[in-house]
Design a protein around this motif. Structure first.
Motif, short mmCIF file in Angstrom:
data_model
loop_
_atom_site.label_atom_id
_atom_site.label_comp_id
_atom_site.label_asym_id
_atom_site.label_seq_id
_atom_site.Cartn_x
_atom_site.Cartn_y
_atom_site.Cartn_z
N THR A 27 13.39 7.64 -13.87
CA THR A 27 12.11 8.36 -13.83
C THR A 27 12.12 9.51 -14.84
OG1 THR A 27 12.92 9.68 -11.97
CG2 THR A 27 11.55 7.77 -11.44
N GLU A 47 9.58 9.94 -18.07
CA GLU A 47 8.81 11.16 -18.27
C GLU A 47 9.01 11.70 -19.68
OE1 GLU A 47 9.90 13.94 -15.22
OE2 GLU A 47 8.90 12.81 -13.63
N GLU A 66 17.73 5.77 -9.90
CA GLU A 66 16.27 5.82 -9.88
C GLU A 66 15.77 7.13 -10.48
OE1 GLU A 66 12.80 5.77 -6.52
OE2 GLU A 66 14.58 4.54 -6.17
N LYS A 67 16.44 8.24 -10.16
CA LYS A 67 16.05 9.54 -10.72
C LYS A 67 16.21 9.55 -12.23
CE LYS A 67 16.98 12.41 -6.67
NZ LYS A 67 17.83 13.46 -6.09
#
Length: 136
Positions: free
Chosen positions: A128, A132, A124-125
């Motif tokens: 993200t 970004e 998930e990190k």
């Protein structure tokens, strides 16, 4: 300083509304009854006391000396009878559920779940961070 005496005899005596306490040696029956009534909000109907002598115990004075004898501390026990229907909550058994003993298979399952959760967090990190970078 009235402390309950938690023994098998004390638990059996509860069936006759009698509770057993250790009390100070100088305490009178009236003082004991008043203290119990105030502390536990019960009506005391009878107080019986017993002074118990401390047992003799042996101790060593060294390798080559004869052992000595000393005595455990004397104490006073009070048998308190309360009014029918009154109960002292100190002696009531707390029905707490005992935690199950974890089996080895349960521990393995827990470890596997933790690892899976960590992998999901890392994934998930990463997504993200990529999102970004693309937005910049």
């Amino acid at each position: 300083m009235i402390t309950p005496r938690a023994t098998e005899k004390a638990y059996v005596a509860q069936s006759q509304n009698t509770y057993i306490f250790f009390v100070p040696k100088a305490a009178t029956k009236q003082a004991i009854a008043k203290a119990i009534a105030e502390e536990f909000k019960v009506t005391v109907t009878d107080v019986r006391t017993a002074n118990r002598k401390g047992k003799a115990t042996r101790f060593s004075r060294g390798k080559h000396a004869y052992p000595g004898i000393t005595y455990r501390q004397d104490h006073k026990v009070a048998y308190i009878t309360v009014k029918e229907g009154d109960k002292i909550p100190v002696f009531e058994e707390v029905k707490a559920e005992e935690p199950k003993k974890a089996d080895k298979s349960d521990k393995k399952d827990d470890k596997a779940e933790k690892k899976a959760a960590k992998k999901a967090d890392k994934a998930e990190k990463k997504t993200t961070k990529k999102a970004e970078k693309e937005s910049k």
